[in-house]
Design a protein around this motif. Sequence first.
Motif, mmCIF file in Angstrom:
data_model
loop_
_atom_site.group_PDB
_atom_site.id
_atom_site.type_symbol
_atom_site.label_atom_id
_atom_site.label_comp_id
_atom_site.label_asym_id
_atom_site.label_seq_id
_atom_site.Cartn_x
_atom_site.Cartn_y
_atom_site.Cartn_z
ATOM 1 N N ARG A 4 0.738 -1.243 -0.156
ATOM 2 C CA ARG A 4 0.006 0.034 0.036
ATOM 3 C C ARG A 4 0.952 1.306 -0.016
ATOM 4 O O ARG A 4 1.931 1.170 -0.369
ATOM 5 N N ARG A 5 0.233 2.317 0.618
ATOM 6 C CA ARG A 5 1.066 3.580 0.450
ATOM 7 C C ARG A 5 2.566 3.654 0.904
ATOM 8 O O ARG A 5 3.455 4.344 0.531
ATOM 9 N N LEU A 6 2.883 2.792 2.082
ATOM 10 C CA LEU A 6 4.134 2.760 2.852
ATOM 11 C C LEU A 6 4.825 1.321 2.439
ATOM 12 O O LEU A 6 5.899 1.268 2.934
ATOM 13 N N GLY A 7 4.563 0.879 1.362
ATOM 14 C CA GLY A 7 5.044 -0.276 0.809
ATOM 15 C C GLY A 7 4.387 -1.852 1.390
ATOM 16 O O GLY A 7 3.031 -1.508 1.768
ATOM 17 N N PRO A 8 5.236 -2.777 1.573
ATOM 18 C CA PRO A 8 4.586 -3.826 2.044
ATOM 19 C C PRO A 8 3.716 -3.927 3.278
ATOM 20 O O PRO A 8 4.193 -3.157 4.204
ATOM 21 N N VAL A 9 2.690 -4.499 3.481
ATOM 22 C CA VAL A 9 1.698 -4.193 4.449
ATOM 23 C C VAL A 9 2.189 -4.931 5.792
ATOM 24 O O VAL A 9 1.521 -4.353 6.892
ATOM 25 N N VAL A 10 3.064 -5.923 5.729
ATOM 26 C CA VAL A 10 3.448 -6.045 7.358
ATOM 27 C C VAL A 10 4.764 -5.795 7.442
ATOM 28 O O VAL A 10 5.888 -6.172 6.537
ATOM 29 N N GLY A 11 5.140 -4.880 8.618
ATOM 30 C CA GLY A 11 6.337 -4.534 9.024
ATOM 31 C C GLY A 11 6.857 -5.035 10.281
ATOM 32 O O GLY A 11 6.259 -6.176 10.710
ATOM 33 N N LEU A 12 7.851 -4.432 10.814
ATOM 34 C CA LEU A 12 8.291 -5.112 12.059
ATOM 35 C C LEU A 12 8.215 -4.150 13.289
ATOM 36 O O LEU A 12 9.054 -2.807 12.756
ATOM 37 N N GLY A 13 7.656 -4.021 14.082
ATOM 38 C CA GLY A 13 8.034 -3.191 15.405
ATOM 39 C C GLY A 13 9.480 -3.675 16.285
ATOM 40 O O GLY A 13 9.892 -4.732 16.132
ATOM 41 N N THR A 14 9.818 -2.876 17.109
ATOM 42 C CA THR A 14 11.116 -3.091 17.681
ATOM 43 C C THR A 14 11.160 -2.708 18.944
ATOM 44 O O THR A 14 12.184 -2.702 19.557
ATOM 45 N N TRP A 15 9.840 -2.425 19.668
ATOM 46 C CA TRP A 15 9.790 -2.028 21.132
ATOM 47 C C TRP A 15 10.090 -3.422 21.946
ATOM 48 O O TRP A 15 9.195 -4.351 21.952
ATOM 49 N N LEU A 33 12.673 -9.219 6.202
ATOM 50 C CA LEU A 33 13.139 -9.164 4.932
ATOM 51 C C LEU A 33 13.075 -9.988 3.742
ATOM 52 O O LEU A 33 12.562 -9.913 2.795
ATOM 53 N N GLU A 34 13.354 -11.263 4.200
ATOM 54 C CA GLU A 34 13.396 -12.227 3.313
ATOM 55 C C GLU A 34 12.016 -12.739 3.023
ATOM 56 O O GLU A 34 11.789 -13.405 2.135
ATOM 57 N N SER A 35 10.988 -12.605 4.260
ATOM 58 C CA SER A 35 9.570 -12.723 3.646
ATOM 59 C C SER A 35 8.798 -11.895 3.183
ATOM 60 O O SER A 35 7.461 -11.691 2.989
ATOM 61 N N GLY A 36 9.669 -10.649 2.636
ATOM 62 C CA GLY A 36 8.830 -9.544 1.969
ATOM 63 C C GLY A 36 8.622 -8.339 2.886
ATOM 64 O O GLY A 36 7.970 -7.285 2.212
ATOM 65 N N GLY A 37 8.884 -8.347 4.121
ATOM 66 C CA GLY A 37 8.773 -6.983 4.890
ATOM 67 C C GLY A 37 9.771 -5.965 4.504
ATOM 68 O O GLY A 37 10.726 -6.418 4.225
ATOM 69 N N VAL A 65 12.563 0.328 4.751
ATOM 70 C CA VAL A 65 11.930 1.692 4.834
ATOM 71 C C VAL A 65 12.014 1.866 6.249
ATOM 72 O O VAL A 65 11.559 0.894 7.234
ATOM 73 N N ILE A 66 12.793 3.002 6.822
ATOM 74 C CA ILE A 66 12.886 3.202 8.293
ATOM 75 C C ILE A 66 11.864 4.133 8.768
ATOM 76 O O ILE A 66 11.791 5.321 8.116
ATOM 77 N N ALA A 67 11.069 3.757 9.724
ATOM 78 C CA ALA A 67 10.086 4.509 10.425
ATOM 79 C C ALA A 67 10.799 4.563 11.741
ATOM 80 O O ALA A 67 10.453 3.586 12.602
ATOM 81 N N THR A 68 11.279 5.787 11.990
ATOM 82 C CA THR A 68 11.819 5.993 13.516
ATOM 83 C C THR A 68 11.345 7.299 13.918
ATOM 84 O O THR A 68 10.087 7.725 13.514
ATOM 85 N N LYS A 69 11.531 7.613 15.317
ATOM 86 C CA LYS A 69 11.004 8.763 15.971
ATOM 87 C C LYS A 69 11.860 9.510 16.711
ATOM 88 O O LYS A 69 12.897 9.285 16.664
ATOM 89 N N ILE A 70 11.399 10.736 17.074
ATOM 90 C CA ILE A 70 11.855 11.800 17.830
ATOM 91 C C ILE A 70 11.340 11.628 19.077
ATOM 92 O O ILE A 70 10.093 11.963 19.050
ATOM 93 N N ALA A 229 8.404 -13.608 12.940
ATOM 94 C CA ALA A 229 8.344 -12.818 11.846
ATOM 95 C C ALA A 229 8.051 -13.597 10.598
ATOM 96 O O ALA A 229 6.989 -12.684 9.716
ATOM 97 N N ARG A 230 8.246 -14.438 10.077
ATOM 98 C CA ARG A 230 7.849 -15.170 8.872
ATOM 99 C C ARG A 230 6.678 -15.566 8.821
ATOM 100 O O ARG A 230 5.764 -15.211 7.808
ATOM 101 N N GLU A 231 6.015 -16.063 10.084
ATOM 102 C CA GLU A 231 4.594 -16.281 10.177
ATOM 103 C C GLU A 231 3.527 -14.887 10.149
ATOM 104 O O GLU A 231 2.607 -15.030 9.376
#
Length: 254
Positions: A4-15, A33-37, A65-70, A229-231
């Motif tokens: 969709r607009r930000l790329g592949p629809v399943v990303g990864l959170g890191t908290w 990454l290997e599964s398309g995220g 695609v890096i989505a980080t924060k201030i 992550a693959r699942e």
Amino acid sequence: MEARRLGPVVGLGTWNTFGSDARTAREVVGAALESGGRLFDSSPMYGGAEASLAVALRGRRRDAVIATKIWAASVEEGRDQFRRQREWFGRIEIEQIHNLQSWEKHLHWLEAERAEGRIERLGVTHYSPASFAELAQALRTSRFETVQVPLNPREREAERELLPLAADLGVAVIVMRPLGGGSLVRRSPPAEVLEELGVQTWPQALLKWALSDPRVDVVIPATRSGEHARENAAAGSPPWFDDEQRALVERFTR
Ligand SMILES: NC(=O)c1ccc[n+]([C@@H]2O[C@H](COP(=O)([O-])OP(=O)(O)OC[C@H]3O[C@@H](n4cnc5c(N)ncnc54)[C@H](OP(=O)(O)O)[C@@H]3O)[C@@H](O)[C@H]2O)c1
């Protein structure tokens, strides 16, 4: 995986996952990454997660695609965070103001960085419905291109004002807590239900539940497991749920 607009629809959170453990980061980020995220959400609030993510992306930064924060009370502290992020990632595709913290103070300098091409999109996040009115106010300035909110069958407050507003304004939506912080995946419904939903696992059903709302651009489940992550990534392809299937998922989260 659908994009969709930000790329592949399943990303990864890191908290609260790999933190400063770069070895685990490499495994989980590699599996995603290997599964398309593509989209990785982080923050200076998440301990060593940004630095570990940078290590894990060595040699494949262009795939991400890096989505980080201030996350800073003052402009000076915010600029320091941005300086470190530039060292780790180069350009930042999505720079979000974490939990609206000092957002009016940060907008000017972040807009200047975007004008210089060092940031692609500006976003804003909040986890608490108590702050959704202010989040809406921030979106109405039309100075943000993304918003990040919680959305799962037990946390639906964003549906009331923020999702319709984001759709009206053309703001892309990032969904945090799609698995309710892990609380929704402890118990799985019986196999017949998963079959009716056309998924292999219950976490996939929950991710599909959120992605079946067309106003959502990407979900960012967090995990410290490459297998998870693959699942999770496998939930990013259609068909999406109809209203009846969504209601079925909701029934098992009560
Ligand atoms: N204010 C903000 O900006 C804000 C607030 C909250 C969250 N966020 C962002 O949103 C991301 C996601 O939210 P979250 O981390 O709170 O919650 P979440 O993604 O809903 O849930 C994470 C939990 O789900 C488990 N999990 C993930 N995949 C699984 C699977 N396939 N099977 C079983 N368990 C699974 C993980 O455990 P395992 O490690 O065992 O897989 C972890 O405990 C965060 O990491 C962060 O990047 C932002």
